[in-house]
Scaffold this motif. Structure first.
Motif, PDB file in Angstrom:
ATOM      1  N   SER A  27      23.259  50.643  92.514  1.00  0.00           N
ATOM      2  CA  SER A  27      22.711  50.321  93.824  1.00  0.00           C
ATOM      3  C   SER A  27      21.221  50.519  93.995  1.00  0.00           C
ATOM      4  O   SER A  27      20.630  49.921  94.886  1.00  0.00           O
ATOM      5  CB  SER A  27      23.420  51.135  94.895  1.00  0.00           C
ATOM      6  N   GLY A  28      20.608  51.364  93.189  1.00  0.00           N
ATOM      7  CA  GLY A  28      19.208  51.665  93.480  1.00  0.00           C
ATOM      8  C   GLY A  28      19.113  52.203  94.897  1.00  0.00           C
ATOM      9  O   GLY A  28      19.943  52.996  95.327  1.00  0.00           O
ATOM     10  N   ASN A  36      27.331  52.833 103.995  1.00  0.00           N
ATOM     11  CA  ASN A  36      26.226  51.894 104.243  1.00  0.00           C
ATOM     12  C   ASN A  36      26.527  50.547 103.609  1.00  0.00           C
ATOM     13  O   ASN A  36      26.323  49.498 104.222  1.00  0.00           O
ATOM     14  CB  ASN A  36      24.902  52.395 103.658  1.00  0.00           C
ATOM     15  N   TYR A  37      26.996  50.593 102.378  1.00  0.00           N
ATOM     16  CA  TYR A  37      27.280  49.352 101.650  1.00  0.00           C
ATOM     17  C   TYR A  37      28.451  48.605 102.281  1.00  0.00           C
ATOM     18  O   TYR A  37      28.374  47.398 102.523  1.00  0.00           O
ATOM     19  CB  TYR A  37      27.560  49.663 100.180  1.00  0.00           C
ATOM     20  N   GLN A  73      24.284  54.887  93.794  1.00  0.00           N
ATOM     21  CA  GLN A  73      23.659  55.961  93.024  1.00  0.00           C
ATOM     22  C   GLN A  73      23.326  57.206  93.833  1.00  0.00           C
ATOM     23  O   GLN A  73      23.268  58.294  93.286  1.00  0.00           O
ATOM     24  CB  GLN A  73      22.401  55.435  92.345  1.00  0.00           C
ATOM     25  N   HIS A  74      23.093  57.074  95.130  1.00  0.00           N
ATOM     26  CA  HIS A  74      22.780  58.243  95.954  1.00  0.00           C
ATOM     27  C   HIS A  74      24.033  58.938  96.470  1.00  0.00           C
ATOM     28  O   HIS A  74      23.942  59.980  97.115  1.00  0.00           O
ATOM     29  CB  HIS A  74      21.913  57.836  97.154  1.00  0.00           C
ATOM     30  N   ASP A  75      25.201  58.356  96.231  1.00  0.00           N
ATOM     31  CA  ASP A  75      26.447  58.910  96.752  1.00  0.00           C
ATOM     32  C   ASP A  75      27.201  59.629  95.635  1.00  0.00           C
ATOM     33  O   ASP A  75      27.723  58.982  94.723  1.00  0.00           O
ATOM     34  CB  ASP A  75      27.306  57.790  97.344  1.00  0.00           C
ATOM     35  N   PRO A  76      27.266  60.960  95.685  1.00  0.00           N
ATOM     36  CA  PRO A  76      27.924  61.711  94.619  1.00  0.00           C
ATOM     37  C   PRO A  76      29.374  61.285  94.376  1.00  0.00           C
ATOM     38  O   PRO A  76      29.876  61.415  93.266  1.00  0.00           O
ATOM     39  CB  PRO A  76      27.879  63.167  95.098  1.00  0.00           C
ATOM     40  N   ARG A  77      30.024  60.741  95.391  1.00  0.00           N
ATOM     41  CA  ARG A  77      31.416  60.300  95.219  1.00  0.00           C
ATOM     42  C   ARG A  77      31.525  59.159  94.217  1.00  0.00           C
ATOM     43  O   ARG A  77      32.576  58.964  93.618  1.00  0.00           O
ATOM     44  CB  ARG A  77      32.001  59.866  96.565  1.00  0.00           C
TER      45      ARG A  77
END
Length: 94
Positions: A27-28, A36-37, A73-77
């Motif tokens: 995702s960058g 969000n996505y 990428q920013h979501d640890p899940r």
């Protein structure tokens, strides 16, 4: 790699094809959390809301066409969806 509008222009999406996982889109800065996505939510700090929404739409279409897995990428899940890297952390003996 593909350019997308996000919080830091331009945001680049690598598109690796992994042997076991298939196509993967990273995702960058396009989306910071899975929510969000999925809901096309745009953080207030993104550079251009309209461009980000258009980018999310393009990515969703690309994901469907490639039958790809999206990794936020920013979501640890989402990090657990990535395969372990072979030999990562191992020290080569000489």
């Amino acid at each position: 790699m593909t350019n997308w509008s996000a919080s830091c222009p331009p945001s680049i999406w690598p598109k690796p094809k992994l042997a076991q996982t298939g196509n993967v889109l990273l995702s960058g800065d396009l989306a910071h959390f899975r929510e969000n996505y999925e809901t096309s939510g745009v953080p207030i700090f993104n550079v251009n809301r309209a461009e980000t929404l258009a980018s999310i739409d393009r990515v969703k279409k690309l994901t469907a066409n490639l039958k790809a897995t999206v990794i936020i990428q920013h979501d640890p899940r989402d990090l657990g969806k990535l395969p372990a890297f072979s030999g990562c952390g191992e020290v080569e003996q000489h």
